[in-house]
Design a protein around this motif. Structure first.
Motif, mmCIF file in Angstrom:
data_model
loop_
_atom_site.group_PDB
_atom_site.id
_atom_site.type_symbol
_atom_site.label_atom_id
_atom_site.label_comp_id
_atom_site.label_asym_id
_atom_site.label_seq_id
_atom_site.Cartn_x
_atom_site.Cartn_y
_atom_site.Cartn_z
ATOM 1 N N TYR A 29 34.760 36.982 -18.577
ATOM 2 C CA TYR A 29 34.353 35.833 -17.762
ATOM 3 C C TYR A 29 35.501 35.172 -16.991
ATOM 4 O O TYR A 29 35.284 34.668 -15.896
ATOM 5 N N THR A 30 36.697 35.165 -17.558
ATOM 6 C CA THR A 30 37.818 34.614 -16.792
ATOM 7 C C THR A 30 38.127 35.510 -15.594
ATOM 8 O O THR A 30 38.382 35.021 -14.487
ATOM 9 N N THR A 79 38.398 35.852 -35.491
ATOM 10 C CA THR A 79 37.669 35.286 -34.350
ATOM 11 C C THR A 79 38.458 35.394 -33.054
ATOM 12 O O THR A 79 37.902 35.254 -31.968
ATOM 13 N N LEU A 80 39.755 35.658 -33.161
ATOM 14 C CA LEU A 80 40.609 35.732 -31.979
ATOM 15 C C LEU A 80 40.104 36.767 -30.989
ATOM 16 O O LEU A 80 40.131 36.539 -29.768
ATOM 17 N N PHE A 81 39.608 37.896 -31.496
ATOM 18 C CA PHE A 81 39.157 38.971 -30.613
ATOM 19 C C PHE A 81 37.947 38.555 -29.787
ATOM 20 O O PHE A 81 37.741 39.051 -28.676
ATOM 21 N N ASN A 82 37.129 37.646 -30.301
ATOM 22 C CA ASN A 82 35.995 37.157 -29.532
ATOM 23 C C ASN A 82 36.458 36.416 -28.287
ATOM 24 O O ASN A 82 35.918 36.606 -27.188
ATOM 25 N N TYR A 83 37.479 35.575 -28.449
ATOM 26 C CA TYR A 83 37.987 34.826 -27.301
ATOM 27 C C TYR A 83 38.687 35.749 -26.300
ATOM 28 O O TYR A 83 38.642 35.514 -25.086
ATOM 29 N N LEU A 88 39.709 31.488 -22.614
ATOM 30 C CA LEU A 88 41.137 31.366 -22.323
ATOM 31 C C LEU A 88 41.830 30.377 -23.257
ATOM 32 O O LEU A 88 42.840 30.707 -23.899
ATOM 33 N N PHE A 89 41.299 29.168 -23.334
ATOM 34 C CA PHE A 89 41.912 28.168 -24.209
ATOM 35 C C PHE A 89 41.643 28.481 -25.678
ATOM 36 O O PHE A 89 42.411 28.079 -26.550
ATOM 37 N N GLY A 90 40.539 29.190 -25.935
ATOM 38 C CA GLY A 90 40.250 29.598 -27.305
ATOM 39 C C GLY A 90 41.313 30.535 -27.854
ATOM 40 O O GLY A 90 41.683 30.457 -29.032
ATOM 41 N N MET A 139 28.005 29.169 -15.621
ATOM 42 C CA MET A 139 28.182 29.668 -16.988
ATOM 43 C C MET A 139 29.436 30.507 -17.124
ATOM 44 O O MET A 139 30.135 30.436 -18.133
ATOM 45 N N TYR A 140 29.717 31.329 -16.092
ATOM 46 C CA TYR A 140 30.899 32.190 -16.207
ATOM 47 C C TYR A 140 32.182 31.377 -16.247
ATOM 48 O O TYR A 140 33.144 31.757 -16.908
ATOM 49 N N GLU A 141 32.194 30.241 -15.550
ATOM 50 C CA GLU A 141 33.375 29.385 -15.587
ATOM 51 C C GLU A 141 33.572 28.801 -16.988
ATOM 52 O O GLU A 141 34.676 28.818 -17.542
ATOM 53 N N VAL A 142 32.474 28.284 -17.568
ATOM 54 C CA VAL A 142 32.554 27.649 -18.887
ATOM 55 C C VAL A 142 32.985 28.659 -19.938
ATOM 56 O O VAL A 142 33.883 28.393 -20.746
ATOM 57 N N LEU A 143 32.370 29.834 -19.929
ATOM 58 C CA LEU A 143 32.708 30.851 -20.929
ATOM 59 C C LEU A 143 34.120 31.379 -20.730
ATOM 60 O O LEU A 143 34.837 31.662 -21.701
ATOM 61 N N GLY A 144 34.530 31.519 -19.468
ATOM 62 C CA GLY A 144 35.891 31.989 -19.194
ATOM 63 C C GLY A 144 36.943 31.008 -19.674
ATOM 64 O O GLY A 144 37.941 31.391 -20.298
ATOM 65 N N MET A 145 36.729 29.724 -19.399
ATOM 66 C CA MET A 145 37.677 28.704 -19.843
ATOM 67 C C MET A 145 37.666 28.565 -21.362
ATOM 68 O O MET A 145 38.710 28.362 -21.991
#
Length: 418
Positions: free
Chosen positions: A123-124, A112-116, A270-272, A261-267
């Motif tokens: 998005y970030t 799953t790491l590659f998804n993040y 990143l933290f994911g 949405m881009y902020e939420v998905l980017g964050m």
């Protein structure tokens, strides 16, 4: 903002300074493109006068007096279609997870790491472009801890769900996911002040009834229905994963209704990466060394990443246009699509109850909106009566209200600022 706010809203307001809120972002607005004019257009659209929002909301609601009004809108059918696309995406990820396990490669955190990484790259990068480095790092300092909580729940939901496939099969693991609906309903009711109407409750019950038929079918086709200890362990992991998913879906709905949405998905990406990387380092080391590595495994991981990337990109839209509850019950149809794939890929046999269950779940999705309004679930109770506390982004009731007000002549066609 509404006169009363929930605990979760107070957290947001305390952590977010006034100057930061004034420069709130909005995706898909205007043609500026750059940080200068684009930011000004975004700020003006979000700070529209409450009178405009009131007239826009009331004009929309006034056109939806009949009980089936929302079912006749384009939004309803769009939400229904997006829900099925998401169900197919999650079925694809479940299928790739099962194929990896069958190859002897069970690495639930690592795969799953590659998804993040993909979310961060897309998005970030865009968030930094829209906000500029200074505002972005201020976002990290002020709101970072909230996104860490969201990312943690999302990462662990993915981890335990994928881990379940090490001990149980595709059908059994998917059948457990209905538990996330219960989590969503409880958390939404307690924290977000969501009050479900009779049709919504009936629709959820019909969907759960369809899930019950699937469970019965799975029991009948499995013979005695006895479970091995490893299958029980897999079911427990699936339940834990469904719980984390339910919680993360509610919090993501709250985030995307108030932030771009881009902020939420980017964050989230990143933290994911950080949280998922730590999880993989702790729990996947032994599995990583004993895993099978070849071109086929690489293809499965690529397919898993692409399907999950599409899923994450579309999920915020349905969370805005509908709700976390509708989002989760839409995914129940994934069990049917999983059976179709299971027949072709894993040699499963279909039982006559599966098509009946699928029809029941889709019927439940329709019933869910029978007593709704022209805005459906896009009108969020925690954003204020006229959605003044929300972002005017794609799929939001606030954006529809502004456009309706312009159509009614409340706001001039050329007036971007109110």
């Amino acid at each position: 903002m509404a006169s009363k706010v929930t605990g979760i809203e107070r957290i947001h307001e305390v952590g977010l300074g006034e100057s930061y809120k004034a420069s709130d972002g909005l995706e898909g607005t205007g043609g500026g493109g750059g940080r200068g004019s684009g930011s000004m257009e975004m700020r003006d659209e979000n700070e529209v006068d409450e009178t405009v929002l009131e007239q826009g909301i009331e004009a929309l609601e006034g056109r939806g007096k009949k009980w089936y009004a929302y079912l006749m809108t384009r939004d309803f059918w769009l939400v229904l279609v997006i829900g099925q696309v998401l169900a197919l995406c999650i079925t694809a990820t479940n299928t790739f997870s099962t194929l990896l396990v069958n190859k002897g490669t069970s690495i639930p955190a690592f795969q799953t790491l590659f998804n993040y990484v993909l979310l961060t790259a897309l998005y970030t990068t865009y968030t930094i472009y829209k906000y500029g480095p200074k505002k972005y790092f201020k976002l990290l300092l002020v709101d970072g801890w909230k996104y860490i909580i969201l990312s943690f729940m999302d990462v662990e939901g993915n981890y335990f769900t994928v881990l379940a496939y090490r001990y149980t099969n595709l059908l059994s693991a998917q059948l457990i996911n209905f538990w996330s609906i219960i989590c969503v309903v409880i958390v939404s009711f307690l924290l977000l002040r969501v009050r479900y109407k009779w049709a919504q409750i009936l629709g959820i019950l019909i969907c759960c009834g369809g899930m019950g038929i699937l469970l019965a079918s799975d029991h009948i086709t499995s013979g005695s229905g006895d479970s091995t200890p490893t299958q029980v362990k897999g079911d427990i992991f699936a339940l834990i994963g469904a719980t984390f998913y339910g919680l993360s879906n509610v919090f993501e709905e709250w985030f995307v209704s108030k932030r771009p949405m881009y902020e939420v998905l980017g964050m989230l990406g990143l933290f994911g990466i950080i949280i998922n990387g730590i999880t993989a380092a702790i729990f996947d080391r032994g599995s990583f060394r004993s895993a099978t590595w070849d071109g086929q495994v690489g293809g499965y991981i690529v397919g898993y990443t692409l399907a999950l990337g599409i899923f994450y990109s579309l999920a915020p839209i349905i969370l805005r246009m509908a709700s976390a509850a509708f989002f989760d019950i839409s995914l129940l149809t994934g069990n049917f699509w999983g059976v179709i794939i299971g027949i072709k890929v894993f040699g499963y046999t279909i039982y006559y109850l599966y098509p009946i269950a699928f029809v029941m779940i889709v019927l439940g999705l329709v019933v869910y909106f029978l007593a709704g309004s022209m805005l459906g679930d896009s009108r969020k109770p925690w954003l204020g009566r006229y959605q003044e506390g929300g972002v005017a982004g794609v799929g939001t009731a606030k954006r529809r209200a502004i456009r309706e007000a312009r159509r009614e002549g409340v706001v001039g066609a050329g007036e971007e600022s109110v």
